[in-house]
Design an enzyme around this catalytic site. Structure first.
Site, mmCIF file in Angstrom:
data_model
loop_
_atom_site.group_PDB
_atom_site.id
_atom_site.type_symbol
_atom_site.label_atom_id
_atom_site.label_comp_id
_atom_site.label_asym_id
_atom_site.label_seq_id
_atom_site.Cartn_x
_atom_site.Cartn_y
_atom_site.Cartn_z
ATOM 1 N N ASN A 24 0.800 -1.223 0.000
ATOM 2 C CA ASN A 24 0.000 0.000 0.000
ATOM 3 C C ASN A 24 0.836 1.278 0.000
ATOM 4 O O ASN A 24 0.294 2.371 -0.155
ATOM 5 C CB ASN A 24 -1.001 -0.009 1.159
ATOM 6 C CG ASN A 24 -2.105 -1.028 0.914
ATOM 7 O OD1 ASN A 24 -2.241 -1.558 -0.193
ATOM 8 N ND2 ASN A 24 -2.882 -1.320 1.947
ATOM 9 N N ARG A 102 -8.703 -1.405 -7.337
ATOM 10 C CA ARG A 102 -9.239 -0.079 -7.062
ATOM 11 C C ARG A 102 -8.159 0.966 -6.894
ATOM 12 O O ARG A 102 -8.355 2.139 -7.216
ATOM 13 C CB ARG A 102 -10.055 -0.103 -5.775
ATOM 14 C CG ARG A 102 -11.177 -1.082 -5.737
ATOM 15 C CD ARG A 102 -11.900 -0.919 -4.431
ATOM 16 N NE ARG A 102 -12.166 0.491 -4.227
ATOM 17 C CZ ARG A 102 -13.224 1.117 -4.682
ATOM 18 N NH1 ARG A 102 -14.148 0.474 -5.350
ATOM 19 N NH2 ARG A 102 -13.375 2.398 -4.461
ATOM 20 N N CYS A 126 -16.847 -3.815 -4.690
ATOM 21 C CA CYS A 126 -15.714 -4.338 -3.944
ATOM 22 C C CYS A 126 -16.238 -5.233 -2.846
ATOM 23 O O CYS A 126 -17.316 -5.012 -2.322
ATOM 24 C CB CYS A 126 -14.944 -3.158 -3.374
ATOM 25 S SG CYS A 126 -13.706 -3.627 -2.184
ATOM 26 N N PRO A 132 -16.748 4.472 -2.360
ATOM 27 C CA PRO A 132 -16.813 5.531 -3.373
ATOM 28 C C PRO A 132 -15.513 6.337 -3.436
ATOM 29 O O PRO A 132 -14.632 6.164 -2.586
ATOM 30 C CB PRO A 132 -17.949 6.427 -2.860
ATOM 31 C CG PRO A 132 -18.002 6.188 -1.389
ATOM 32 C CD PRO A 132 -17.518 4.785 -1.157
ATOM 33 N N ASP A 134 -15.735 9.833 -3.905
ATOM 34 C CA ASP A 134 -16.240 11.213 -3.913
ATOM 35 C C ASP A 134 -15.287 12.216 -3.261
ATOM 36 O O ASP A 134 -15.172 13.353 -3.709
ATOM 37 C CB ASP A 134 -17.635 11.284 -3.274
ATOM 38 C CG ASP A 134 -17.693 10.611 -1.904
ATOM 39 O OD1 ASP A 134 -16.944 9.631 -1.680
ATOM 40 O OD2 ASP A 134 -18.483 11.050 -1.052
ATOM 41 N N ASP A 321 -7.035 -3.327 8.129
ATOM 42 C CA ASP A 321 -6.356 -4.382 7.367
ATOM 43 C C ASP A 321 -5.816 -5.505 8.256
ATOM 44 O O ASP A 321 -5.345 -6.520 7.749
ATOM 45 C CB ASP A 321 -5.201 -3.789 6.536
ATOM 46 C CG ASP A 321 -5.712 -2.973 5.350
ATOM 47 O OD1 ASP A 321 -6.919 -3.047 5.048
ATOM 48 O OD2 ASP A 321 -4.902 -2.258 4.744
ATOM 49 N N ILE A 343 -14.276 1.156 9.708
ATOM 50 C CA ILE A 343 -13.839 1.779 8.450
ATOM 51 C C ILE A 343 -14.696 1.321 7.264
ATOM 52 O O ILE A 343 -15.174 2.132 6.478
ATOM 53 C CB ILE A 343 -12.351 1.459 8.161
ATOM 54 C CG1 ILE A 343 -11.473 1.830 9.356
ATOM 55 C CG2 ILE A 343 -11.880 2.169 6.894
ATOM 56 C CD1 ILE A 343 -11.379 3.297 9.677
ATOM 57 N N ARG A 413 -2.338 -11.102 -4.213
ATOM 58 C CA ARG A 413 -2.383 -9.651 -4.391
ATOM 59 C C ARG A 413 -1.560 -8.943 -3.326
ATOM 60 O O ARG A 413 -1.100 -7.827 -3.549
ATOM 61 C CB ARG A 413 -3.829 -9.145 -4.307
ATOM 62 C CG ARG A 413 -4.696 -9.637 -5.445
ATOM 63 C CD ARG A 413 -6.049 -8.997 -5.393
ATOM 64 N NE ARG A 413 -5.938 -7.543 -5.484
ATOM 65 C CZ ARG A 413 -6.971 -6.721 -5.564
ATOM 66 N NH1 ARG A 413 -8.195 -7.209 -5.576
ATOM 67 N NH2 ARG A 413 -6.786 -5.426 -5.638
HETATM 68 C C1 EPZ Z 1 -6.607 2.025 1.669
HETATM 69 O O1 EPZ Z 1 -7.778 1.943 0.871
HETATM 70 C C2 EPZ Z 1 -5.924 0.689 1.585
HETATM 71 N N1 EPZ Z 1 -5.589 0.416 0.206
HETATM 72 C C3 EPZ Z 1 -6.821 -0.403 2.151
HETATM 73 O O2 EPZ Z 1 -6.101 -1.634 2.152
HETATM 74 C C4 EPZ Z 1 -7.169 -0.026 3.586
HETATM 75 O O3 EPZ Z 1 -8.080 -0.973 4.113
HETATM 76 C C5 EPZ Z 1 -7.791 1.366 3.647
HETATM 77 O O4 EPZ Z 1 -6.897 2.335 3.020
HETATM 78 C C6 EPZ Z 1 -8.063 1.853 5.060
HETATM 79 O O5 EPZ Z 1 -6.872 1.849 5.804
HETATM 80 C C7 EPZ Z 1 -4.504 0.937 -0.337
HETATM 81 O O6 EPZ Z 1 -3.745 1.670 0.283
HETATM 82 C C8 EPZ Z 1 -4.196 0.566 -1.740
HETATM 83 P P1 EPZ Z 1 -9.925 4.919 2.361
HETATM 84 P P2 EPZ Z 1 -8.574 3.271 0.464
HETATM 85 O O7 EPZ Z 1 -10.122 5.875 1.270
HETATM 86 O O8 EPZ Z 1 -7.621 4.370 0.272
HETATM 87 C C9 EPZ Z 1 -14.640 5.892 2.618
HETATM 88 C C10 EPZ Z 1 -5.721 -3.931 1.707
HETATM 89 O O9 EPZ Z 1 -6.244 -4.965 2.201
HETATM 90 N N2 EPZ Z 1 -14.428 6.772 1.464
HETATM 91 O O10 EPZ Z 1 -9.037 5.306 3.480
HETATM 92 O O11 EPZ Z 1 -9.478 2.908 -0.633
HETATM 93 C C11 EPZ Z 1 -14.388 4.424 2.260
HETATM 94 O O12 EPZ Z 1 -15.522 3.837 1.655
HETATM 95 C C12 EPZ Z 1 -6.592 -2.738 1.335
HETATM 96 O O13 EPZ Z 1 -4.517 -3.841 1.474
HETATM 97 C C13 EPZ Z 1 -15.483 7.509 0.950
HETATM 98 O O14 EPZ Z 1 -16.608 7.436 1.448
HETATM 99 O O15 EPZ Z 1 -9.432 3.503 1.788
HETATM 100 C C14 EPZ Z 1 -14.041 3.833 3.599
HETATM 101 O O16 EPZ Z 1 -15.211 3.553 4.319
HETATM 102 C C15 EPZ Z 1 -8.046 -3.035 1.464
HETATM 103 N N3 EPZ Z 1 -15.253 8.334 -0.112
HETATM 104 C C16 EPZ Z 1 -13.275 4.967 4.286
HETATM 105 O O17 EPZ Z 1 -13.668 6.161 3.602
HETATM 106 C C17 EPZ Z 1 -14.019 8.456 -0.679
HETATM 107 O O18 EPZ Z 1 -13.880 9.221 -1.634
HETATM 108 C C18 EPZ Z 1 -11.766 4.843 4.264
HETATM 109 O O19 EPZ Z 1 -11.349 4.497 2.947
HETATM 110 C C19 EPZ Z 1 -12.953 7.701 -0.152
HETATM 111 C C20 EPZ Z 1 -13.173 6.870 0.929
#
Ligand code: EPZ
Length: 434
Positions: A24, A102, A126, A132, A134, A321, A343, A413
């Site tokens: 990540n 993603r 997913c 999302p 957004d 994670d 989360i 992955r």
């Molecule tokens: C990162 O995902 C990681 N992926 C994830 O690891 C990890 O679980 C996650 O951060 C939380 O720590 C990578 O770094 C590639 P977020 P990310 O944006 O960036 C909501 C693994 O197993 N949200 O921090 O996609 C979202 O739905 C993966 O290695 C919105 O609503 O996570 C979530 O509930 C899985 N709108 C929360 O925020 C947005 O525009 C946090 O998501 C963006 C996010």
């Protein structure tokens, strides 16, 4: 490609496991190559299918990719990638690649900032929630981007006559790792000083910020929730070593706990794993941290596992994670544990599979109650996402008898050479190729 993993559990694991570079961190670091017209040399790149997917995407965009030598001991050195953004000739991230991963959306900010336009497929559904993007889009709009959604693609461009994004004062509604990365990268080339508030503080964000600084970016507040980025005209060539994978490390620490084992994690530091180590200590594990050697020895303190209540949270809290892997461990703890997943809304796909292996778990919305100790029994199970798969491997290591885990591509992955690393510690584990 439908490989399986066969594990005969019940062995006490003992040995050393080299920890790979963090997936990540590596993914956004690779995307950062789009920001410069000169080579970015990344070392300690893990060998994972997600990394290959990002490499394919960057090559599709025109980045020149060179894979460097691997070194004497592949497990220890990781790969070197030289990514030259000077040859980029496309700003479209196609559905075919984005749907596989993603995290591909982190090319949006860099492409838009450097070329004034980007067309990126919207990632689809997913296994762990709706997820999302957004926040990414709102923030880029605040920086002046015009964004439309068309035929499943995000189309972003600068207004007529404008050549750079403009700086903005942005407050994320909620902590997002990906949005922080995307917008931080975009801001490095924007006109003026961008402030990101309620930014994610994950060590992977810090790693990215440090690499961007090495490329000539001006970023303050690194490691805090407020990042101040003064845009520059261009970024230059740089070299950077990817940080260790704290989730891989945490998973193997739990493997030691679940098998009453003695595993030394190598090439990793405790500072990035504090929340995990604190929780595992409360559960009954002991850690010997050797800072100079960059190693952590993981054992059980007194053979007893204790129950605990845990809520996942953004860094420095307990990582989502690590949630699935912790759930496996807590099945062996003496009493009632709870985990609240704060989360993602649907990150308990591993629970039905763990139940098939004998776990006593009740699920209520985003909360689970785990009653232990149970002894896991072997079964044929199915991996559903990366970390859920990790939890099944852990349960299988503790189960008497032979467990078959299907859909191993999820593991590939994010866990480099999982079966080799565990086998080095005495696990009876093999990949069954189909
Ligand atoms: C990162 O995902 C990681 N992926 C994830 O690891 C990890 O679980 C996650 O951060 C939380 O720590 C990578 O770094 C590639 P977020 P990310 O944006 O960036 C909501 C693994 O197993 N949200 O921090 O996609 C979202 O739905 C993966 O290695 C919105 O609503 O996570 C979530 O509930 C899985 N709108 C929360 O925020 C947005 O525009 C946090 O998501 C963006 C996010």
């Amino acid at each position: 490609m439908m490989d399986k993993i066969r594990i005969v559990g019940g062995k006490r694991l003992k040995g050393a496991i080299p920890i790979a570079g963090a997936k990540n961190a590596a993914l956004p670091l690779m995307a950062a190559s789009l920001l410069a017209d000169a080579p970015l040399t990344l070392t300690n790149i893990p060998h994972l299918t997600d990394i290959t997917t990002m490499a394919n995407l960057l090559v599709e965009l025109g980045v020149t990719l060179e894979v460097g030598s691997v070194g004497l001991d592949e497990c220890h050195t990781g790969r070197k990638l030289i990514l030259d953004g000077g040859t980029v000739n496309s700003t479209t991230a196609p559905y075919d690649i984005v749907r596989k991963m993603r995290a591909s959306v982190v090319v949006l900010g860099p492409l838009l900032a450097r070329f004034g336009k980007a067309r990126v497929s919207l990632p689809g559904g997913c296994a762990i929630g709706t997820r999302p993007i957004d926040y990414h889009l709102k923030a880029l709009e605040q920086m002046g981007a015009e964004i439309t959604l068309s035929e499943g693609y995000v189309e972003a461009k600068l207004p007529q006559g404008q050549t750079r994004l403009k700086a903005a004062d942005i407050t994320f509604p909620r902590v997002s790792v990906g949005a922080t990365e995307n917008v931080m990268m975009a801001a490095t080339l924007a006109d003026g000083k961008t402030i990101l508030r309620n930014a994610a503080e994950e060590p992977e964000i810090t790693d990215l910020a440090r690499c961007l600084i090495a490329m000539g970016a001006d970023i303050e507040g690194v490691g805090t929730s407020t990042l101040t980025i003064l845009g520059v005209e261009r970024l230059h060539a740089a070299g950077y070593a990817v940080m260790p994978d704290r989730i891989e490390a945490g998973t193997y620490a739990i493997a030691a706990g679940m098998t009453n084992g003695d595993i030394t994690l190598q090439n990793v530091t405790a500072d990035i794993m504090e929340a995990t180590l604190t929780v595992l200590e409360a559960v009954g594990m002991a850690f010997e941290v050797d800072k100079a050697a960059r190693s952590i020895r993981c054992t059980l303190r007194d053979g007893m596992l204790r129950p605990i209540e845990v809520v996942t949270a953004p860094y420095p809290g307990f990582a989502t994670d690590m949630q699935a892997q912790l759930a496996s461990l807590l099945c062996l703890a003496n009493g009632r544990s709870t985990i609240t997943e704060a989360i993602f809304e649907n990150r308990f796909m591993h629970i039905p599979e763990l139940q098939r292996m004998g776990a006593d778990i009740t699920e209520q919305a985003n909360h689970i109650i785990i009653r232990g100790p149970v002894s896991f029994n072997a079964a044929e199970v199915m991996a559903t996402d990366l970390r859920a798969s990790g939890s099944l491997v852990l349960a299988a290591l503790a189960a008497e008898g032979e467990t078959i885990i299907n859909r191993v591509y999820h593991l590939d992955r994010g866990y480099e050479r999982l079966e080799e690393k565990l086998a080095m510690c005495g696990a009876e584990i093999e990949r069954v190729r189909e």
